[in-house]
Design an enzyme around this catalytic site. Structure first.
Site, PDB file in Angstrom:
ATOM      1  N   ASN A   9       1.000  -1.187  -0.192  1.00 45.21           N
ATOM      2  CA  ASN A   9       0.249   0.031  -0.061  1.00 45.21           C
ATOM      3  C   ASN A   9       0.905   1.305  -0.152  1.00 45.21           C
ATOM      4  OD1 ASN A   9      -1.484   2.336   0.872  1.00 45.21           O
ATOM      5  ND2 ASN A   9      -3.019   1.027   1.650  1.00 45.21           N
ATOM      6  N   GLU A  36      -3.976   1.749  -3.002  1.00 47.30           N
ATOM      7  CA  GLU A  36      -4.216   2.991  -2.732  1.00 47.30           C
ATOM      8  C   GLU A  36      -3.360   3.939  -3.180  1.00 47.30           C
ATOM      9  OE1 GLU A  36      -5.178   5.752   1.566  1.00 47.30           O
ATOM     10  OE2 GLU A  36      -4.084   3.971   1.450  1.00 47.30           O
ATOM     11  N   ASP A 154      -3.691  -5.057   0.533  1.00 43.69           N
ATOM     12  CA  ASP A 154      -3.970  -4.577   1.757  1.00 43.69           C
ATOM     13  C   ASP A 154      -5.453  -4.565   2.146  1.00 43.69           C
ATOM     14  OD1 ASP A 154      -4.738  -2.958   3.951  1.00 43.69           O
ATOM     15  OD2 ASP A 154      -4.353  -1.040   3.167  1.00 43.69           O
ATOM     16  N   ASN A 156      -6.453  -4.847   5.125  1.00 45.82           N
ATOM     17  CA  ASN A 156      -6.949  -3.882   6.250  1.00 45.82           C
ATOM     18  C   ASN A 156      -7.349  -4.570   7.386  1.00 45.82           C
ATOM     19  OD1 ASN A 156      -6.765  -1.010   6.305  1.00 45.82           O
ATOM     20  ND2 ASN A 156      -7.909  -0.953   4.393  1.00 45.82           N
ATOM     21  N   ASP A 228      -1.264  -6.278   5.660  1.00 43.44           N
ATOM     22  CA  ASP A 228      -0.898  -6.770   4.168  1.00 43.44           C
ATOM     23  C   ASP A 228      -0.815  -8.100   3.897  1.00 43.44           C
ATOM     24  OD1 ASP A 228      -0.803  -3.732   3.160  1.00 43.44           O
ATOM     25  OD2 ASP A 228       0.168  -3.814   5.183  1.00 43.44           O
ATOM     26  N   ASP A 257       2.615   4.411   5.243  1.00 43.67           N
ATOM     27  CA  ASP A 257       2.484   3.838   6.580  1.00 43.67           C
ATOM     28  C   ASP A 257       2.475   2.555   6.548  1.00 43.67           C
ATOM     29  OD1 ASP A 257       0.063   4.119   5.115  1.00 43.67           O
ATOM     30  OD2 ASP A 257      -1.121   4.872   6.935  1.00 43.67           O
ATOM     31  N   HIS A 258       2.442   1.885   5.342  1.00 46.17           N
ATOM     32  CA  HIS A 258       2.514   0.490   5.150  1.00 46.17           C
ATOM     33  C   HIS A 258       4.104  -0.096   4.597  1.00 46.17           C
ATOM     34  CE1 HIS A 258      -1.931  -0.513   5.093  1.00 46.17           C
ATOM     35  NE2 HIS A 258      -2.002   0.540   5.083  1.00 46.17           N
TER      36      HIS A 258
END
Length: 266
Positions: A9, A36, A154, A156, A228, A257-258
């Site tokens: 991501n 994303e 991802d 989530n 992930d 942030d991933h």
């Protein structure tokens, strides 16, 4: 069948194109699945990635939100860009990749985050997430002598107690609530998928792929989650050689942030 796949991501492919280029140059996956991307199809940085040898690219994007892209240096063709929940979001693309004389059907997913309140009656974003998971049951692994299936992205959801920094404190936090984790378990088990990351890295070991931007020192506090995932049809399991969660990428300049999750087969 030597083959390396990564999922990441990226949280805006144009903003972090330099990080994507760095990752491709340093780790050289055969296929990289991005989520994303936040980029409409006509603005996707095709030329920059093709310059690095990734000439086969399939994208399903939209302006400012969501978006997935699968880039490959191996021959690849588009199979489908599936819509979910009638929302018109760009959250899935499937492709067929030729690797080592075998065809790999590859699903690249970006599951909705679900908002902050884990109650579908008062939070339509959480309702959307649960409905999306239910519709994903229609995506089943295909496998025969010449074809195997991978599902990456991802998702989530951090399903295991060791996939979050504190099981007790996150039980009522979106991404680790029982309705989500149990739903993801059903999706995996009823579909016949195998969680390759946890097949290679023991479930007893803490493992994260996401750390919030809110933490002043993400590495020291280490309050992460494993959001992930890389799943496969059962026939690919014997070929799995290595899995890596590239934690160091969270410390790169202006990071997502991933971090990338990588699986190698041979």
């Amino acid at each position: 069948m030597p083959f390396k796949i990564a999922t990441w991501n990226i949280n805006s492919v144009r903003l972090r194109l330099g990080l994507v280029q760095r990752f491709l140059e340093e780790h050289q996956p055969d296929v990289l699945c991005l989520q994303e991307t936040k980029c409409p199809d006509d603005r996707f940085p095709l030329a920059a990635l093709r310059k690095l040898g990734y000439r086969h690219i399939e994208i399903h994007g939209q302006k400012g939100y969501h978006g997935v892209a699968t880039i490959s240096r191996l021959p690849m063709r588009l199979v489908e860009k599936r819509g979910f929940c009638g929302m018109g979001d760009s959250r899935h693309v499937s492709t067929l990749v030729e690797a080592g004389g075998r065809r790999l059907l590859l699903h690249n997913f970006y599951v909705p985050a679900g908002g902050d309140e884990p109650d579908p009656e008062v939070n339509p974003k959480f309702r959307h997430k649960l409905d999306f998971l239910q519709e994903m049951h229609a995506v089943r692994p295909q496998e025969d002598a010449d074809t195997a299936t991978l599902l990456v992205g991802d998702l989530n959801i951090a399903p295991l107690e060791t996939d979050v920094w504190s099981h007790r404190q996150l039980l009522n936090v979106v991404s680790h609530t029982p309705v989500e984790t149990e739903g993801l378990d059903r999706l995996r088990d009823e579909g016949g998928w195998v969680d390759l990351v946890r097949r290679h890295i023991p479930p007893q070991e803490k493992l994260f792929s996401w750390w919030s931007y809110r933490a002043k020192d993400w590495s020291f506090s280490d309050r992460g989650r494993r959001l992930d995932h890389i799943w496969s049809s059962p026939g690919l399991v014997p070929a799995l050689r290595r899995v890596e969660v590239l934690r160091e990428a969270r410390g790169w300049e202006r990071p997502s942030d991933h971090v990338p999750v990588i699986a190698e087969f041979g």
